[in-house]
Design a protein around this motif. Structure first.
Motif, PDB file in Angstrom:
ATOM      1  N   ARG A   9      -2.522  -9.590   0.409  1.00  0.00           N
ATOM      2  CA  ARG A   9      -1.789  -8.401  -0.050  1.00  0.00           C
ATOM      3  C   ARG A   9      -2.744  -7.249  -0.375  1.00  0.00           C
ATOM      4  O   ARG A   9      -2.372  -6.086  -0.256  1.00  0.00           O
ATOM      5  N   HIS A  10      -3.935  -7.587  -0.765  1.00  0.00           N
ATOM      6  CA  HIS A  10      -4.970  -6.593  -1.046  1.00  0.00           C
ATOM      7  C   HIS A  10      -6.297  -7.121  -0.523  1.00  0.00           C
ATOM      8  O   HIS A  10      -6.574  -8.319  -0.609  1.00  0.00           O
ATOM      9  N   LYS A  11      -7.087  -6.197   0.032  1.00  0.00           N
ATOM     10  CA  LYS A  11      -8.408  -6.608   0.506  1.00  0.00           C
ATOM     11  C   LYS A  11      -9.368  -5.440   0.421  1.00  0.00           C
ATOM     12  O   LYS A  11      -9.019  -4.317   0.811  1.00  0.00           O
ATOM     13  N   VAL A  12     -10.578  -5.745  -0.053  1.00  0.00           N
ATOM     14  CA  VAL A  12     -11.665  -4.781  -0.045  1.00  0.00           C
ATOM     15  C   VAL A  12     -12.754  -5.366   0.839  1.00  0.00           C
ATOM     16  O   VAL A  12     -13.137  -6.520   0.675  1.00  0.00           O
ATOM     17  N   THR A  86      -9.088   2.378   6.292  1.00  0.00           N
ATOM     18  CA  THR A  86      -8.518   2.214   4.957  1.00  0.00           C
ATOM     19  C   THR A  86      -7.086   2.710   4.992  1.00  0.00           C
ATOM     20  O   THR A  86      -6.824   3.855   5.372  1.00  0.00           O
ATOM     21  N   VAL A  88      -2.602   1.333   4.223  1.00  0.00           N
ATOM     22  CA  VAL A  88      -1.633   0.285   3.903  1.00  0.00           C
ATOM     23  C   VAL A  88      -1.024  -0.178   5.219  1.00  0.00           C
ATOM     24  O   VAL A  88      -0.538   0.655   6.004  1.00  0.00           O
ATOM     25  N   THR A 108      -0.017  -4.768   3.166  1.00  0.00           N
ATOM     26  CA  THR A 108      -1.380  -5.136   2.774  1.00  0.00           C
ATOM     27  C   THR A 108      -2.167  -3.852   2.542  1.00  0.00           C
ATOM     28  O   THR A 108      -2.222  -3.004   3.421  1.00  0.00           O
ATOM     29  N   ARG A 109      -2.745  -3.755   1.340  1.00  0.00           N
ATOM     30  CA  ARG A 109      -3.591  -2.594   1.042  1.00  0.00           C
ATOM     31  C   ARG A 109      -5.029  -2.939   1.374  1.00  0.00           C
ATOM     32  O   ARG A 109      -5.596  -3.854   0.796  1.00  0.00           O
ATOM     33  N   LEU A 110      -5.598  -2.219   2.337  1.00  0.00           N
ATOM     34  CA  LEU A 110      -6.959  -2.483   2.791  1.00  0.00           C
ATOM     35  C   LEU A 110      -7.853  -1.313   2.438  1.00  0.00           C
ATOM     36  O   LEU A 110      -7.545  -0.171   2.763  1.00  0.00           O
ATOM     37  N   LEU A 111      -8.947  -1.615   1.785  1.00  0.00           N
ATOM     38  CA  LEU A 111      -9.956  -0.607   1.456  1.00  0.00           C
ATOM     39  C   LEU A 111     -11.255  -0.991   2.160  1.00  0.00           C
ATOM     40  O   LEU A 111     -11.776  -2.088   1.946  1.00  0.00           O
TER      41      LEU A 111
END
Lengths: 113, 113
Positions: A9-12, A86, A88, A108-111
């Motif tokens: 769901r989130h990734k850095v 970067t 969503v 999924t929020r990708l940074l």
């Protein structure tokens, strides 16, 4: 919610590293889609699939690849992530009374640093 | 490529005021769909319009499809704080692209209590 899940769901991550996002559906829908959403751009189609091993490019496919080896899973891969990726990312399936309505996963929020 | 233009990009209203967002396509649409995305959420299907001149209502929301099937509008009467979010139209074109949605960039609605 049409039984759609996305992981992570989130990734850095760091520039230059590979990243794979997973979309999973439980209702055997034929069509699956990957979109990215950025401020001022709305939702833009990256790739879509119309069956197992059947995929095609969307509007913003450069830098992305996809795979669908099973009906229920649609994977989006960034071979070498860049900061411009970067965003969503939303997965969607096509369903509904006329078969054209799309139902979206949670995103999924990708940074990319 | 085919584009769906949506205006305005942002709208701030006082609670109880009306709100309208408009979408326009340069070419005829097969149908048009509307989605709502709450802050931090994913797009959620609201309605699909198929027929020329079609008008549909959902409580305080009124959706219209133009006679030429090139434009559409969403009107909310007496806005409430629960209406906050971004509203997207999405057009479907006939022919080879009928499995794809072309999204407008969305109208972000803020409601001041």
């Amino acid at each position: 919610d049409a039984g759609i899940t996305q992981s992570p769901r989130h990734k850095v991550t760091e520039t230059g590293t590979p990243v794979t996002l997973r979309c999973h559906q439980t209702e055997n829908h034929r069509y699956m889609y990957w979109y990215r959403q950025d401020p001022g751009h709305g939702l833009r189609l990256i790739h879509y699939s119309y069956g197992v091993k059947d995929t095609d490019k969307g509007e913003v496919s450069d830098g992305y690849s996809v795979s669908r080896s099973k009906t229920e899973d649609f994977l989006l891969t960034l071979e070498s992530a860049t900061s411009s990726q970067t965003s969503v990312y939303f997965c969607a399936i096509k369903a509904g009374a006329w078969g054209e309505t799309q139902y979206f996963g949670p995103g999924t929020r990708l940074l990319v640093l | 490529g085919q584009q769906v233009m949506q205006i305005p990009q942002y709208q701030h209203v006082q609670e109880g005021e009306d709100f309208t967002t408009y979408c326009n396509s340069s070419t005829t649409l097969s149908n048009i769909q509307w989605y709502k995305q709450r802050p931090g959420g994913h797009p959620v299907f609201l309605i699909q319009l198929v027929k020329s001149g079609e008008v549909k209502k959902q409580k305080r929301l009124t959706f219209q499809f133009g006679e030429a099937k090139k434009n559409s509008s969403l009107h909310i009467t007496a806005t409430q704080t629960t209406d906050v979010g971004t509203y997207f139209c999405a057009g479907v074109y006939s022919g080879a692209g009928s499995y794809q949605l072309t999204f407008g960039k969305g109208t972000k609605l803020s409601v001041i209590p």
